[in-house]
Design an enzyme around this catalytic site. Structure first.
Site, PDB file in Angstrom:
ATOM      1  CG  ASP A 300      -2.257   0.693   0.963  1.00 27.90           C
ATOM      2  OD1 ASP A 300      -2.195   1.859   0.525  1.00 27.90           O
ATOM      3  OD2 ASP A 300      -3.331   0.132   1.226  1.00 27.90           O
ATOM      4  CG  HIS A 334      -1.673   1.460  -3.134  1.00 27.11           C
ATOM      5  ND1 HIS A 334      -1.436   0.510  -4.094  1.00 27.11           N
ATOM      6  CD2 HIS A 334      -2.679   0.965  -2.362  1.00 27.11           C
ATOM      7  CE1 HIS A 334      -2.247  -0.527  -3.909  1.00 27.11           C
ATOM      8  NE2 HIS A 334      -3.004  -0.267  -2.879  1.00 27.11           N
TER       9      HIS A 334
END
Length: 558
Positions: A300, A334
């Protein structure tokens, strides 16, 4: 010297940074790259205690929770020192750090947290900016001072036992192997959960949220779902994380919360790229932070700034401030460097420099949404290198929708509904971003700026960018934006620059290879857009105005 330049140079820095003369009194001089925040350092006695003294066994089977924690407590009571984890394979449950103790991992030491959920009691904690019941974090500390984790070893959080997995993020053979291991496949066949209990809770809204109507039996019934962050340091002061590899976390990897004076140096943070919520480090409501010479490769966001969520974050009212990030690398994530989306307490005085992002979904990522509130300001980034970015190189977005930044195969997304709403305490503010010297070789879009109609993103200064991308610049609901010395390699862009409801937008010395359409202006709230120092002849069509847009909103200067 040019007279105008001389006048600007004579203006005090605090005026250029938005401080009025009246505010000058009692206000600390604004930070800059030449005047960075100071982070207090840790210091430890040389006294050393080995966990072997308390019966720890290096056999990869024995549970060493008691031995490790006894050594830490004894060391702290003696005034502190170093607790040593020797070479070997050490299984343990949760470890609590204590004041004045440096937990030191020797070379070839693997501290492996158990996958036995019974070893992790349910405790009141914090998840994504909200007070929630969680399983005890593998490593944790509350209200401690002068603490450290250092050395050369590896800390593994057994994340595979806790996490759900999306089918689209695995190969077909990996998916089949995962299903064969047990667990539960969701009804839509798109996700896998480690247990029925975990799957059941995934369909609830904020299942771990602490509220009066929920009792111990309720939380126990969804315990498997309440994944802990691996390292949580809550309200601690003077922290050092150095040299160690932190990997395979159940949720977020490193989570300093409401802490002060944190140094993270020469650390490796790793998670599988498919690790749901597998952030690298989330600095939440912290003050005085230095991250340097470290590497992140996670599932992430890589390096992320947060400060609580919505009303709970605004009530806490603790911004993350005075943060330095430098000389670090982020691989899969991300976002390489990220602020938000839980930034309701605000963020300010952030300095990012000399970093490289390779393969991160987005490079510099700043995200928020209605409901958050909070002010993000005085954000500085310079000397950033990027390569192979699937999404935007630089993104500012006030419509964050809690989804992966790059759609998965076959995933369809609708654009958010644009409507003008009243400004309230829940309206977020993004302003005063200064970004310069960025090189990006490959991105889906060079720059994306999207504010709210009722609260435009403002005061964004982007200078000296060189970006190769599929699309160019996209600016929506923004004011006082200046982009200067921008070099774009975008093949057959049409448009190269898109502006929707822009006010005081300055494009200076925009260089590009070619464009079908150079500049496209739409919306009924545009004013004071200027283009200067730019060769418009390389574009097939220099400018197009949408319906109802007057050509007078744009001025073009040679």
């Amino acid at each position: 010297m040019n007279k105008a330049v001389a006048i600007i140079l004579s203006v005090p820095l605090f005026l250029l940074s938005g401080y009025t003369q009246a505010q000058q009194k009692g206000v600390k001089k604004p930070y800059s790259f030449d005047n960075l925040p100071v982070v207090a350092k840790t210091a430890f006695k040389k006294d050393t205690i080995s966990i072997l003294k308390y019966g720890a066994k290096n056999d990869g089977r024995s549970l060493n929770t008691l031995s490790i924690n006894q050594a830490i407590v004894a060391c702290s009571k003696k005034g502190g020192g170093v607790v040593v984890i020797p070479e070997g394979f050490w299984i343990t449950g949760p470890v609590e750090l204590k004041s004045n103790v440096n937990l030191h991992l020797k070379k070839n030491a693997l501290l492996q947290f158990t996958s036995d959920f019974d070893q992790y009691p349910l405790v009141e904690g914090n998840w994504e900016g909200l007070p929630q019941m969680r399983n005890q974090s593998p490593i944790w500390a509350n209200n401690q001072e002068n603490i450290a984790i250092t050395g050369y070893g590896i800390i593994d959080g057994a994340g595979e036992a806790w996490r759900m997995v999306k089918k689209e993020k695995l190969t077909e053979s990996q998916w089949k192997k995962l299903i064969a291991s047990g667990g539960v496949v969701a009804a839509d066949k798109k996700s896998w959960y480690p247990s029925e209990q975990s799957y059941k809770a995934s369909k609830m809204k904020h299942p771990g949220l602490i509220s009066n109507e929920k009792d111990a039996a309720y939380y126990a019934s969804i315990k498997d779902f309440l994944r802990p962050n691996m390292v949580v340091l809550n309200r601690c002061k003077r922290i050092l994380l150095e040299g160690v590899t932190f990997q395979n976390s159940p949720a977020w990897n490193l989570h300093p919360l409401m802490s002060e004076d944190l140094v993270l140096r020469n650390v490796h943070v790793k998670n599988p790229w498919y690790a749901q919520n597998g952030d690298g480090i989330d600095i939440e409501s912290c003050k005085n932070v230095l991250i340097e010479d470290s590497t992140f490769d996670v599932g992430d966001d890589g390096i992320c700034i947060k400060s609580g969520r919505d009303e709970a974050g605004r009530k806490r009212g603790l911004p993350t401030e005075n943060v330095i990030v430098r000389n670090s690398t982020v691989y899969h994530a991300h976002g390489g460097f990220v602020i938000g989306s839980e930034m309701s307490g605000g963020a300010r005085n952030i300095f990012v420099s000399d970093c490289t992002f390779i393969g991160t979904d987005i490079g510099l990522r700043f995200k928020t949404a209605r409901g958050r509130g909070g002010v993000v300001e005085n954000i500085h980034a310079r000397n950033i290198n990027m390569k192979d970015i699937p999404g935007e190189a630089i993104l500012f977005d006030m419509y964050y929708a809690a989804v992966d930044p790059v759609p998965l195969t076959g995933e369809k997304r609708d654009a958010p509904k644009v409507e003008l709403l009243p400004v309230t305490a829940a309206t977020p503010v993004f302003r005063k971003f200064y970004i310069n010297n960025v090189v990006c070789d490959g991105a889906a879009k060079a720059v994306f700026i999207r504010g709210l109609p009722e609260m435009n993103i403002s005061d964004i200064y982007l200078d000296n960018l060189t970006i190769k991308a599929k699309e160019g610049l996209d600016i929506q609901e923004a004011k006082n934006i200046r982009l200067s010395d921008i070099r774009l390699d975008v093949d057959n862009a049409s448009p190269l620059v898109s502006i929707m409801n822009g006010n005081a937008i300055k494009l200076e010395r925009l260089m590009y290879t070619n464009a079908g359409l150079l500049l496209d202006i739409n919306g009924n709230r545009n004013s004071s857009i200027s283009l200067s120092g730019t060769d418009t002849t390389k574009a097939k069509t220099p400018v197009e105005f949408g319906a109802g847009v007057a050509s007078s909103v744009l001025s073009i200067e040679k």
